[in-house]
Design an enzyme around this catalytic site. Structure first.
Site, short mmCIF file in Angstrom:
data_model
loop_
_atom_site.label_atom_id
_atom_site.label_comp_id
_atom_site.label_asym_id
_atom_site.label_seq_id
_atom_site.Cartn_x
_atom_site.Cartn_y
_atom_site.Cartn_z
N SER A 52 0.85 -1.18 0.00
CA SER A 52 0.00 0.00 0.00
C SER A 52 0.89 1.24 0.00
O SER A 52 2.10 1.15 0.17
CB SER A 52 -0.92 0.00 1.21
OG SER A 52 -0.18 0.33 2.37
N LYS A 53 0.23 2.37 -0.19
CA LYS A 53 0.96 3.62 -0.33
C LYS A 53 1.89 3.92 0.83
O LYS A 53 2.83 4.67 0.70
CB LYS A 53 -0.03 4.77 -0.50
CG LYS A 53 -0.86 4.59 -1.76
CD LYS A 53 -2.03 5.56 -1.86
CE LYS A 53 -2.98 5.04 -2.93
NZ LYS A 53 -3.83 6.02 -3.52
N ARG A 54 1.58 3.33 1.97
CA ARG A 54 2.37 3.66 3.15
C ARG A 54 3.58 2.76 3.33
O ARG A 54 4.39 2.97 4.22
CB ARG A 54 1.48 3.58 4.39
CG ARG A 54 0.52 4.75 4.47
CD ARG A 54 -0.74 4.38 5.22
NE ARG A 54 -0.53 4.35 6.66
CZ ARG A 54 -1.42 3.84 7.51
NH1 ARG A 54 -2.53 3.31 7.05
NH2 ARG A 54 -1.18 3.85 8.80
#
Length: 461
Positions: free
Chosen positions: A227-229
């Site tokens: 995910s983006k994180r």
RNA sequence: GUCCCCAUCGUCUAGCCUGGUUAGGACACUACCCUUUCACGGUAAGAACCGGGGUUCGAAUCCCCGUGGGGACGCCA
């Protein structure tokens, strides 16, 4: 056979990440492979979460990676506009069409899509509420990667919110119809949504496109999809770190696809030629930063000198706040170029360059204490330094070969080898044990600076 | 919980469709070689068919079950 039309449909609600980039890439590759059309469509129906900044990031990232779109924002096309926020009239028109078929109803101010089949009230344990289930016939998805997939869509779903805004499932299908999309290539996380979409296509009396659900990219450590994180997830980050886009693209292609056999590093033209949907894997792939770094190095090694120097300068400019970086930019163009080209075959990534070359540009370079301890423990480095300080001014500094001759001559006189001078000289002029050949370092620094550094180092012992 | 997808070295994968391989390559790791340090490069080593049934003379390959991993179950996209 109608020409292939594919689309990449991101929503500008966050940073552009690896997974999105690969979905875009597979769409783009398929379009280029088939001679079809690659459409960019912005799915910005979530007004609360959209931002212009994220939108520009999508454009920048796609361009940086070399994916040009044939139709879409900023360039137009016959099926525009290409931002869903500008397509309200289209959605109204299609909603009317659907209403006319009797397949919609309103509840709590929202418009629902009505499935076909018998209804019953059931308590959903998971969601802790009573829902209306529909005994609908299974939807069949003929997926080019997964084969035949059957799934029963058993609950009516919202297509227009109570605030009047249409939702993803509706606009996605409407636009695919309106833009005459022939192949929907997207992440496997959408596979469960596909039954909704198939039912909508059928309700509209439109042909269902071919689907290709590509495997997901899993985070490198721990469970779940990337995910983006997660570390290393953002395309922007690779751009900032000076990765070569062609290396990143090559690496991304290989995450879930390969041409069969052993080929890995391939020019994009060849990938386009070989890429096809049936060649895409069915299982998820774990992201591996080290393999990407290796690919980047392989591309870096082959980069033409001018492009390498340009990439290096670009990186230094972006990081000009740091001291050695600023000093490097202040140096003459020829000197900068010579230093960079000397380093090209040695490094794994452009981002290593400032630290790797710092001592060429400043006198205030650090001395690695561990290396110092090791080098000073062997032989008689002080005497070697003293001898070099005397000999260097007599050496011919015009080429690496003449410098080598000079050092070898000195070594011969003392019945020693080149290596007895190499390590300590390197430590004194660069502070480390890693770098280009010592003769090249001497030559670029020049005799005067070389002697000065040797003397200073000896004095500090 | 329900539904859907998936399963070969630590990781990415070839082989699977069309059963018979010393199960191949790459990254990472280790050793050695090359060498003027560090890299690059070269050679070698270790390292895998998730488990159980079935079909078959023969299964990584075909079928079933189990297990494991992933995803979806929003008036997000």
């Amino acid at each position: 056979m109608s020409p292939v039309r594919v689309r990449f449909a991101p929503s500008p609600t966050g940073f552009f990440h690896i997974g999105s980039a690969r979905t875009a890439l597979f769409n783009w590759l398929y379009a280029r492979h088939t001679g079809g059309v690659f459409v960019l469509r912005i799915e910005d129906t979530d007004q609360a979460r959209n931002s212009e900044e994220f939108l520009n990031l999508i454009y920048d990232s796609l361009r940086w990676l070399g994916m040009n779109w044939d139709e879409g924002p900023e360039i137009g096309g016959a099926f525009g506009p290409y931002r869903q926020s500008e397509r309200a009239p289209v959605y109204r028109e299609y909603l009317e069409k659907l209403k006319a078929t009797g397949r919609t109803y309103e509840k709590d101010g929202a418009v629902y899509f009505k499935l076909l089949g018998e209804r019953s009230e059931v308590f959903d344990e998971h969601r802790k509420k009573t829902v209306t289930k529909v005994a609908a016939a299974p939807s069949v998805i003929d997926d080019m990667i997964r084969g035949r997939v059957e799934r029963v869509e058993d609950e009516d779903f919202v297509i227009v919110r109570s605030d009047g805004n249409p939702v993803f499932h509706f606009v996605n299908v409407v636009d695919d119809i309106a833009m005459q999309i022939t192949h929907v290539i997207r992440g496997e996380d959408h596979l469960s949504n596909t039954s909704k979409h198939v039912e909508l296509f059928k309700a509209f009396g439109a042909p269902v496109p071919s689907y290709a659900h590509i495997p997901l990219i899993l985070k490198q450590n721990g469970p779940g999809k990337m995910s983006k994180r997660d570390q290393g997830a953002l395309i922007e980050e690779y751009q900032k770190r000076g990765f070569l886009p062609e290396a990143l693209v090559n690496f991304l292609c290989l995450l879930g696809w390969n041409p069969g056999g052993d080929r890995e590093k391939m020019p994009i033209a060849e990938i386009i030629q070989l890429f096809d949907l049936p060649g895409v894997n069915q299982s998820n792939a774990r992201f591996d930063e080290k393999k990407l770094a290796h690919m980047n190095m392989a591309y870096l090694l082959e980069l033409p000198a001018d492009r390498f120097v340009a990439a290096a300068r670009d990186f230094f400019v972006k990081h000009s706040a740091a001291h050695p970086t600023r000093a490097a930019l202040a140096a003459s163009e020829d000197y900068f170029r010579a230093v960079m080209l000397l380093s090209q075959p040695k490094i794994k990534g452009v981002e290593e360059l400032p630290a790797y070359t710092g001592y060429f540009f400043t006198e205030e370079f650090p001395i690695d204490p561990k290396v110092k301890e090791k080098v000073m423990a062997k032989g008689d480095p002080k005497t070697r330094l003293t001898e070099l300080i005397v000999a260097v001014p007599t050496m011919d500094f015009s080429t690496d070969a003449t410098i080598e001759e000079g050092i070898k001559k000195l070594a011969n006189e003392k019945s020693l080898g080149f290596g007895d001078y190499q390590a300590v000289a390197r430590l004194a002029v660069s502070g480390t044990n890693a770098g280009p050949s010592i003769t090249s370092i001497f030559r670029l620094l020049g005799g005067k600076r070389t002697v000065h550094r040797l003397e200073r180092f000896l004095a500090g012992l």
